[in-house]
Every structure is written in structure tokens, then in C-alpha cells.
Write a protein that holds these residues in place. Sequence first.
Motif, PDB file in Angstrom:
ATOM      1  N   PRO A   1      -4.104   9.971   5.473  1.00  0.00           N
ATOM      2  CA  PRO A   1      -6.000  10.203   5.771  1.00  0.00           C
ATOM      3  C   PRO A   1      -6.082   8.333   4.769  1.00  0.00           C
ATOM      4  N   GLU A   2      -5.755   8.261   4.184  1.00  0.00           N
ATOM      5  CA  GLU A   2      -6.506   7.357   3.047  1.00  0.00           C
ATOM      6  C   GLU A   2      -5.076   5.670   3.140  1.00  0.00           C
ATOM      7  N   LEU A   3      -4.262   5.391   4.410  1.00  0.00           N
ATOM      8  CA  LEU A   3      -3.674   5.032   4.895  1.00  0.00           C
ATOM      9  C   LEU A   3      -4.606   3.408   5.459  1.00  0.00           C
ATOM     10  N   ASP A   4      -4.240   2.225   5.009  1.00  0.00           N
ATOM     11  CA  ASP A   4      -5.013   1.337   6.338  1.00  0.00           C
ATOM     12  C   ASP A   4      -4.810   1.486   7.285  1.00  0.00           C
ATOM     13  N   SER A   5      -5.465   1.338   8.258  1.00  0.00           N
ATOM     14  CA  SER A   5      -5.232   1.766   9.809  1.00  0.00           C
ATOM     15  C   SER A   5      -5.344   0.571  10.939  1.00  0.00           C
TER      16      SER A   5
ATOM     17  N   LEU B   1       2.568   3.236  11.384  1.00  0.00           N
ATOM     18  CA  LEU B   1       1.491   3.722  11.503  1.00  0.00           C
ATOM     19  C   LEU B   1       1.636   4.519  12.904  1.00  0.00           C
ATOM     20  N   ARG B   2       2.520   4.221  13.442  1.00  0.00           N
ATOM     21  CA  ARG B   2       2.801   5.322  14.353  1.00  0.00           C
ATOM     22  C   ARG B   2       3.716   6.134  13.860  1.00  0.00           C
ATOM     23  N   PRO B   3       3.973   7.918  14.305  1.00  0.00           N
ATOM     24  CA  PRO B   3       4.912   8.421  13.629  1.00  0.00           C
ATOM     25  C   PRO B   3       6.317   7.771  13.374  1.00  0.00           C
ATOM     26  N   LYS B   4       7.868   8.254  12.124  1.00  0.00           N
ATOM     27  CA  LYS B   4       8.677   7.415  12.791  1.00  0.00           C
ATOM     28  C   LYS B   4       9.537   8.124  12.209  1.00  0.00           C
TER      29      LYS B   4
ATOM     30  N   GLU C   1       1.191  -0.980   0.239  1.00  0.00           N
ATOM     31  CA  GLU C   1      -0.194   0.287  -0.042  1.00  0.00           C
ATOM     32  C   GLU C   1       0.973   0.954   0.038  1.00  0.00           C
ATOM     33  N   CYS C   2       1.548   1.389  -0.981  1.00  0.00           N
ATOM     34  CA  CYS C   2       2.677   2.335  -1.203  1.00  0.00           C
ATOM     35  C   CYS C   2       2.540   3.034  -2.817  1.00  0.00           C
ATOM     36  N   SER C   3       2.730   4.098  -2.850  1.00  0.00           N
ATOM     37  CA  SER C   3       2.692   5.222  -4.416  1.00  0.00           C
ATOM     38  C   SER C   3       4.101   4.768  -4.681  1.00  0.00           C
ATOM     39  N   ILE C   4       4.977   4.240  -3.829  1.00  0.00           N
ATOM     40  CA  ILE C   4       6.322   3.512  -5.120  1.00  0.00           C
ATOM     41  C   ILE C   4       5.945   2.612  -5.053  1.00  0.00           C
ATOM     42  N   ALA C   5       5.014   2.049  -5.165  1.00  0.00           N
ATOM     43  CA  ALA C   5       5.070   0.337  -5.551  1.00  0.00           C
ATOM     44  C   ALA C   5       4.237   0.378  -6.739  1.00  0.00           C
ATOM     45  N   ARG C   6       3.229   1.498  -6.229  1.00  0.00           N
ATOM     46  CA  ARG C   6       2.251   2.063  -7.733  1.00  0.00           C
ATOM     47  C   ARG C   6       2.553   2.318  -8.691  1.00  0.00           C
TER      48      ARG C   6
ATOM     49  N   ARG D   1      -2.879   9.717  -0.794  1.00  0.00           N
ATOM     50  CA  ARG D   1      -2.228  10.316   0.514  1.00  0.00           C
ATOM     51  C   ARG D   1      -1.904   9.529   1.503  1.00  0.00           C
ATOM     52  N   LEU D   2      -1.281   8.583   1.363  1.00  0.00           N
ATOM     53  CA  LEU D   2      -0.993   6.770   1.927  1.00  0.00           C
ATOM     54  C   LEU D   2       0.007   7.550   3.018  1.00  0.00           C
ATOM     55  N   ARG D   3       1.047   8.206   2.413  1.00  0.00           N
ATOM     56  CA  ARG D   3       2.019   8.844   3.650  1.00  0.00           C
ATOM     57  C   ARG D   3       2.350  10.094   3.196  1.00  0.00           C
ATOM     58  N   ILE D   4       2.978  10.733   5.054  1.00  0.00           N
ATOM     59  CA  ILE D   4       3.248  11.997   4.310  1.00  0.00           C
ATOM     60  C   ILE D   4       4.759  12.130   5.277  1.00  0.00           C
ATOM     61  N   PHE D   5       5.268  12.676   4.471  1.00  0.00           N
ATOM     62  CA  PHE D   5       6.611  13.169   4.865  1.00  0.00           C
ATOM     63  C   PHE D   5       6.586  14.492   5.585  1.00  0.00           C
ATOM     64  N   ARG D   6       7.979  14.905   6.932  1.00  0.00           N
ATOM     65  CA  ARG D   6       7.288  16.064   7.492  1.00  0.00           C
ATOM     66  C   ARG D   6       9.254  16.193   7.803  1.00  0.00           C
ATOM     67  N   HIS D   7       9.296  17.364   7.641  1.00  0.00           N
ATOM     68  CA  HIS D   7      10.795  17.780   8.081  1.00  0.00           C
ATOM     69  C   HIS D   7      10.378  17.847   9.717  1.00  0.00           C
TER      70      HIS D   7
END
Lengths: 179, 179
Positions: free
Chosen positions: B146-150, B161-164, A11-16, B109-115
Motif C-alpha cells: 500500500p505504501e509503494l509510490d504508485s 508495480l505489476r504483480p511479478k 524505496e525498499c526495506s532491504i536498502a533501508r 509495507r512496500l512490497r508483499i511476497f505471496r506464495h
Amino acid sequence: MALGKDYATQECSIARALEVVGERWTLLVVRDALYGVRRYNDFLVHLGIPRAVLSARLRTLTEEGILEKRRYQEAPPRDEYVVTDRGAALWPVLRALGQWGRDHVDASRLRIFRHADCGGTVESYGMCDACGTLVPVSDVVMVPGPELDSAPADPVSRALLRPKRLLEPLETDPGQHVD
Amino acid sequence: MALGKDYATQECSIARALEVVGERWTLLVVRDALYGVRRYNDFLVHLGIPRAVLSARLRTLTEEGILEKRRYQEAPPRDEYVVTDRGAALWPVLRALGQWGRDHVDASRLRIFRHADCGGTVESYGMCDACGTLVPVSDVVMVPGPELDSAPADPVSRALLRPKRLLEPLETDPGQHVD
DNA sequence: CACCGTAGGTTCGTTCATTGAACCAATTGC
DNA sequence: GCAATTGGTTCAATGAACGAACCTACGGTG
């Protein structure tokens, strides 16, 4: 069919993305298309790819809307493959791969990408080191680097020795073919 | 051997890079490694990759200096695979692929990357949209979109799923395994 | 009109890679 | 003593890539 293109569990846009452009040869076909290669035979001799594989890649890239097949003459019927906007959007991917290859696999400078507007060099992420803007593909001019073979065997590589604005069609030189 | 990894005729750093990381599954293994996955079994369940292929990829990635195999306990002998600087340098490639996948394959939007320093979002080329700097991988925090399987099935996806913070080892939660 | 050349393919047998299932080995916990 | 965990290897079946040969449609030349 679990083999081949799909990464089912991801479930990842890289994989997509990799499902579309992750197969062998695919990104090199797109690279050539950005360099202005459009004709079946030009891809063939420049890539050294088996014909069956090239046909398959051109078909799926066309289906995916990355290339567009269009007829450029009727008799005899001749088609060419032109990159779409969707294909041109892969430029940052190719730029990043090329940068990594140069930094971490082989240090030679084979090609240099210049910003047509200001003359600066387009570096890592498609940005101009002189004016700092994100350069669109169509404003990039590719020039041969110092370590690029200056007398390659195939006519496509020879045509790519001249400074060349990306996306514009490549003009091969059918005059001086080698036996 | 013309089949498999080498693109013999290509005088191009993109082809050089693809010879190293262009095989099926390879970039997904590197992605997981950047996400903090380090153990054989975690790669296995998260990727859904055949064991033989995973072994082969981990071996070549180690040989290429993209991962480093190191023993983290002696009895029983247990190894983990950690990304090197060379591996971390592939971050822009993965970022570009993910961006293209989101823009041109699947809009979710499956994952979001933050600075981590300023809280801005790390976009296309690994740059922060708030402070404009090129964010090193180790300063990126990944948060679920928001659209990542919870409630994913495998423990690795649950741990993600935890911020990482990227590169830091992933701590899987062996307590709540599913049958 | 016969023949060659060029462009753009398809077909086919062989070789290589990927897959999934089974098996192996070392050690800890019960 | 027995099961479970971790980190693998082996093997038969299947799919993909390879390279050579062949095909089609036309244009040009003798």
C-alpha cells in the motif's frame, strides 16, 4: 553525500536495512556482539579491525540502538557494548549469511548452533531441526565444529572454543596470553 | 591487500559470505536480479549506481557464479545477466534483511511476497504463513504494498508495480519514457 | 615515587574504493 | 548521413579504510 551509506533512490526495506548495517565490518561487529563479545579490546583482537573503524562502528551501532553502551566500572572508567533487542533481531540475517557461506563458498563446518531446550541443531533460518520451533537467540548454544582451529592465537577465539550460550557475556582468559 | 573485501583473520562462514556479497551495492544488484532485472541499463536506472561500480559488481558477481552473463542477441551484441542457483540461494538473506528493515528501521509495507501455490504471505525466513512450507524463490509472486509510490519516475520501477513472479525476466515498457 | 601494564580510545598520513561526468563502440531506424 | 539505444571504459576528485603512533586514566610493583 552520495557516498557511503545511503541508497537514495531505493524505496525498499532491504536498502533501508543496508543503510544501517551494510557498511564494511558492521555485521561482523554485530555477530561478535551476539557471541557475547562486549569490550573494545575483545572486538579489536578478535576482528583484526583498525581501531578508528571499530570506534566509528561502535558509535553508529549505539546511535542506531543496536548496541547499548554502558559503564561497568567507575575507576578507571570502563564501558561495554551490549546488544539490544533490535540488535538481536539481526540474528536471522547472520544465520542466513552463514548458511549461504557454508553452502556456496566454503563447505567446512566451523561452528554448530544447538537448541538449548531440546538439543537439536539450529539450521538455515534459525529453526530447530529436532523440534521444529523457531529458536530465539538466547536459547542457542554455540559449539565449535570439527574444522575450527583448536588453538587460535587470540584469547577471544580461545574463549569461543567452549560451548557458549549466545548473548551471554564472554569471559576471556587473561591468564594465558601469547607474546 | 587488506582493504576492500577480505576479512583475513575471520574463521567464519559469515565472513566468507561477506567477502563475496558484502561490498557496497552488491546485495542490491542481487535483489534486482531476483526481481527479474537482467539488463545493464535497467540495473543502472533502477539502482542509481555509478556505471563503473555497476560494471565492477556485474563482473565479480559473474566470476563468483552468482550471475550468468549470456548473449541474447548477436547484432548488435547484447548481453544479459541472469541469476544462477547460487544467486537464488541468497533469497533468505535478502528476505531476512528486508524483514529487519521493515521491523526495525521503517515500518512501511512496500512490497508483499505471496506464495503462488496457496496465496499465503511469505514472511521472515521465506516461509509461507498459510501452508507453512519453505517457498522456493521461483514460487514467489511480488505485489506492490500500500505504501509503494504508485507513479515512480524510472521505467523499471514502473514495471515492478505489476504483480511479478520472481526470477522471471522483467519486461520494461519503453513506450512511456519521461524526459 | 618512578615505571610498567591495561583499557579505551584519538590523530594522522597513505592507500584504496566510490562517484559523476565524459567519452567510446556497434548497430538500427529515419 | 545523423541521431538514438545499449553496454560499456576512462579519469580526476572525494570519501573511507588502513596501520602506526600517540594520548588518558587508572592500578600494581619495586
